[in-house]
Write a protein that holds these residues in place. Structure first.
Motif, PDB file in Angstrom:
ATOM      1  N   ALA A  97      32.393  20.703  13.269  1.00 50.03           N
ATOM      2  CA  ALA A  97      32.397  19.767  12.152  1.00 50.03           C
ATOM      3  C   ALA A  97      32.132  18.297  12.261  1.00 50.03           C
ATOM      4  N   LEU A  98      32.771  18.036  13.582  1.00 51.57           N
ATOM      5  CA  LEU A  98      32.742  16.530  14.102  1.00 51.57           C
ATOM      6  C   LEU A  98      31.198  16.092  14.241  1.00 51.57           C
ATOM      7  N   ARG A  99      30.539  17.187  14.794  1.00 50.68           N
ATOM      8  CA  ARG A  99      29.133  17.115  15.122  1.00 50.68           C
ATOM      9  C   ARG A  99      28.228  16.886  13.719  1.00 50.68           C
ATOM     10  N   LEU A 100      28.719  17.418  12.731  1.00 44.99           N
ATOM     11  CA  LEU A 100      27.999  17.258  11.427  1.00 44.99           C
ATOM     12  C   LEU A 100      28.444  15.935  10.757  1.00 44.99           C
ATOM     13  N   ALA A 101      29.659  15.545  11.082  1.00 42.99           N
ATOM     14  CA  ALA A 101      30.029  14.380  10.679  1.00 42.99           C
ATOM     15  C   ALA A 101      29.342  13.224  11.301  1.00 42.99           C
ATOM     16  N   GLY A 102      28.737  13.466  12.698  1.00 42.43           N
ATOM     17  CA  GLY A 102      27.947  12.549  13.460  1.00 42.43           C
ATOM     18  C   GLY A 102      28.744  11.353  14.121  1.00 42.43           C
ATOM     19  N   ALA A 103      28.344  11.231  15.364  1.00 47.82           N
ATOM     20  CA  ALA A 103      29.039  10.259  16.061  1.00 47.82           C
ATOM     21  C   ALA A 103      28.732   8.841  15.705  1.00 47.82           C
ATOM     22  N   ALA A 104      27.529   8.648  15.069  1.00 52.50           N
ATOM     23  CA  ALA A 104      27.309   7.391  14.588  1.00 52.50           C
ATOM     24  C   ALA A 104      28.085   6.972  13.534  1.00 52.50           C
ATOM     25  N   ASN A 105      28.408   7.851  12.542  1.00 49.14           N
ATOM     26  CA  ASN A 105      29.382   7.510  11.267  1.00 49.14           C
ATOM     27  C   ASN A 105      30.996   7.421  11.838  1.00 49.14           C
ATOM     28  N   LEU A 106      31.257   7.850  13.014  1.00 46.81           N
ATOM     29  CA  LEU A 106      32.593   7.839  13.623  1.00 46.81           C
ATOM     30  C   LEU A 106      32.866   6.850  14.442  1.00 46.81           C
ATOM     31  N   ASP A 107      31.773   6.409  15.138  1.00 47.59           N
ATOM     32  CA  ASP A 107      32.294   5.294  16.254  1.00 47.59           C
ATOM     33  C   ASP A 107      32.826   4.105  15.998  1.00 47.59           C
ATOM     34  N   GLY A 108      33.842   3.847  16.914  1.00 50.31           N
ATOM     35  CA  GLY A 108      34.727   2.539  16.564  1.00 50.31           C
ATOM     36  C   GLY A 108      35.848   2.954  15.568  1.00 50.31           C
ATOM     37  N   LYS A 109      35.801   4.187  14.794  1.00 49.47           N
ATOM     38  CA  LYS A 109      37.148   4.304  14.106  1.00 49.47           C
ATOM     39  C   LYS A 109      38.134   5.044  14.688  1.00 49.47           C
ATOM     40  N   ILE A 110      39.235   4.980  13.942  1.00 50.28           N
ATOM     41  CA  ILE A 110      40.391   5.871  14.093  1.00 50.28           C
ATOM     42  C   ILE A 110      40.305   7.307  13.685  1.00 50.28           C
ATOM     43  N   LEU A 111      40.289   8.345  14.398  1.00 48.23           N
ATOM     44  CA  LEU A 111      40.017   9.690  13.853  1.00 48.23           C
ATOM     45  C   LEU A 111      41.705  10.325  14.174  1.00 48.23           C
ATOM     46  N   MET A 112      42.163  10.570  13.139  1.00 47.41           N
ATOM     47  CA  MET A 112      43.636  11.077  13.127  1.00 47.41           C
ATOM     48  C   MET A 112      43.217  12.568  13.277  1.00 47.41           C
ATOM     49  N   ASP A 113      43.489  13.109  14.410  1.00 44.97           N
ATOM     50  CA  ASP A 113      43.530  14.808  14.466  1.00 44.97           C
ATOM     51  C   ASP A 113      44.295  15.550  14.539  1.00 44.97           C
ATOM     52  N   LEU A 114      44.378  16.281  13.417  1.00 41.20           N
ATOM     53  CA  LEU A 114      45.471  17.364  12.658  1.00 41.20           C
ATOM     54  C   LEU A 114      45.383  18.663  13.281  1.00 41.20           C
ATOM     55  N   ALA A 171      36.582  13.620  24.502  1.00 41.75           N
ATOM     56  CA  ALA A 171      35.509  13.610  25.689  1.00 41.75           C
ATOM     57  C   ALA A 171      34.122  13.605  24.910  1.00 41.75           C
ATOM     58  N   GLU A 172      34.042  14.506  24.052  1.00 38.89           N
ATOM     59  CA  GLU A 172      32.844  14.585  23.352  1.00 38.89           C
ATOM     60  C   GLU A 172      32.361  13.094  22.445  1.00 38.89           C
ATOM     61  N   PHE A 173      33.470  12.695  21.832  1.00 39.30           N
ATOM     62  CA  PHE A 173      33.268  11.504  20.951  1.00 39.30           C
ATOM     63  C   PHE A 173      33.919  10.265  21.587  1.00 39.30           C
ATOM     64  N   ALA A 174      33.263   9.686  22.658  1.00 43.72           N
ATOM     65  CA  ALA A 174      33.910   8.821  23.348  1.00 43.72           C
ATOM     66  C   ALA A 174      34.188   7.615  22.752  1.00 43.72           C
ATOM     67  N   GLY A 175      33.215   7.391  21.635  1.00 42.97           N
ATOM     68  CA  GLY A 175      33.253   5.942  20.894  1.00 42.97           C
ATOM     69  C   GLY A 175      34.293   5.933  19.783  1.00 42.97           C
ATOM     70  N   VAL A 176      34.893   7.018  19.572  1.00 41.05           N
ATOM     71  CA  VAL A 176      35.976   7.186  18.781  1.00 41.05           C
ATOM     72  C   VAL A 176      37.424   7.336  19.163  1.00 41.05           C
ATOM     73  N   LYS A 177      38.395   6.686  18.238  1.00 40.58           N
ATOM     74  CA  LYS A 177      39.797   6.473  18.868  1.00 40.58           C
ATOM     75  C   LYS A 177      40.326   7.690  18.257  1.00 40.58           C
ATOM     76  N   VAL A 178      40.559   8.567  19.058  1.00 42.35           N
ATOM     77  CA  VAL A 178      41.170   9.783  18.683  1.00 42.35           C
ATOM     78  C   VAL A 178      42.717   9.657  18.669  1.00 42.35           C
ATOM     79  N   VAL A 179      43.522  10.066  17.621  1.00 40.54           N
ATOM     80  CA  VAL A 179      44.965  10.021  17.783  1.00 40.54           C
ATOM     81  C   VAL A 179      45.543  11.441  17.167  1.00 40.54           C
ATOM     82  N   LYS A 180      45.798  12.279  18.148  1.00 38.52           N
ATOM     83  CA  LYS A 180      46.474  13.418  17.774  1.00 38.52           C
ATOM     84  C   LYS A 180      47.933  13.110  16.970  1.00 38.52           C
ATOM     85  N   THR A 181      47.763  13.954  15.808  1.00 38.39           N
ATOM     86  CA  THR A 181      49.138  13.642  15.185  1.00 38.39           C
ATOM     87  C   THR A 181      49.459  14.664  13.923  1.00 38.39           C
ATOM     88  N   LEU A 182      50.449  15.009  13.573  1.00 37.93           N
ATOM     89  CA  LEU A 182      50.806  15.812  12.394  1.00 37.93           C
ATOM     90  C   LEU A 182      50.488  17.064  12.535  1.00 37.93           C
TER      91      LEU A 182
END
Ligand SMILES: NC(=O)c1ccc[n+]([C@@H]2O[C@H](COP(=O)([O-])OP(=O)(O)OC[C@H]3O[C@@H](n4cnc5c(N)ncnc54)[C@H](OP(=O)(O)O)[C@@H]3O)[C@@H](O)[C@H]2O)c1
Length: 225
Positions: free
Chosen positions: A85-102, A130-141
């Protein structure tokens, strides 16, 4: 705020509805945005019904649209499908953003109670980071039921605990604020870097057993200190 949610199941729909009620604009991402009439899983409505209650502040789009339009993005996809799903979302659309990973790495393939397809010395949160190194992944919830996620005050006046794991201290500070302002979480414990997602993902076997024993998903963990 514009919030992108990857995932059209019960979690995506419930959090999307709560965020819209709180005044945010939400794009709910799915692989099939044009198919809004079909129910999305046993406990979730069709996306058409979901859209109706959003009074124009919710939209259904592709994973890429949800990621591009969200200032913050929530990953509420199945554990097994999360990386796709994240590959379909695209690293370019996610880079630099917070990704809250549930998401939780649940393997339903063997029937019965699901097992974890990654655990102990690795986690799904780490694989995503590891795969989306430019994304700020925060695991929560990920350690509580979605109804409790969006409204912790339903249980014990909200006096219970939610966890956060991530490598970026500023991102976690912001996520603690989102958890408080969006949903009302007051006891947010920052466990440390993304490797600490191993611990919260490994709470799932206990969570699942409690669900069966108590006969309800309406419970949560509280850390007493
Ligand atoms: N249910 C809860 O209360 C709860 C609580 C804590 C954590 N969680 C976690 O939250 C996540 C979402 O749970 P859920 O019950 O709402 O829904 P789910 O059924 O686990 O996931 C549904 C979403 O995953 C996507 N998906 C599935 N396989 C995919 C693949 N191969 N490629 C791309 N996308 C794929 C689906 O895409 P389409 O929209 O295209 O079908 C859908 O949007 C899970 O990881 C779950 O463990 C759930």
């Amino acid at each position: 705020m514009n919030i992108g949610i990857l995932g059209s199941g019960m979690v995506g729909q419930n959090l999307g509805a709560a965020l819209v009620r709180a005044g945010h604009r939400v794009v709910l991402g799915t692989r099939t945005p044009h198919n809004v009439d079909e129910a999305r899983g046993p406990a979730s409505k069709s996306l058409g019904d979901w859209l109706e209650q959003t009074a124009g502040r919710g939209r259904v789009g592709t994973f890429a649209e949800a990621a591009a339009e969200g200032e913050v993005v929530l990953n509420a996809t199945s554990g097994a499908g999360a990386l796709d799903a994240l590959r379909l979302a695209g690293a370019a659309n996610l880079d630099g953003k917070i990704l809250m990973d549930l998401s939780n790495p649940l393997d339903f393939s063997r029937g019965g109670l699901p097992t974890l397809f990654v655990c102990n010395d690795d986690s799904l949160g780490e694989r995503i980071q590891a795969e989306f190194a430019g994304v700020k992944v925060v695991k929560t919830l990920n350690t509580t039921n979605t109804s409790v996620m969006s409204d912790p005050g339903q249980l014990a006046g909200g006096d219970h605990t939610i966890f956060m794991s991530g490598n970026d201290a500023e991102a976690k500070r912001q996520v603690a604020g989102y958890l408080r302002d969006w949903f009302g979480w007051t006891d947010v414990i920052d466990l440390g870097d993304i490797t600490t997602a191993r611990g919260t993902e490994m709470l799932l076997p206990l969570w699942l057993r409690l669900y069966m024993t108590l006969g309800t998903p309406m419970f949560n963990f509280k850390v007493v200190r």
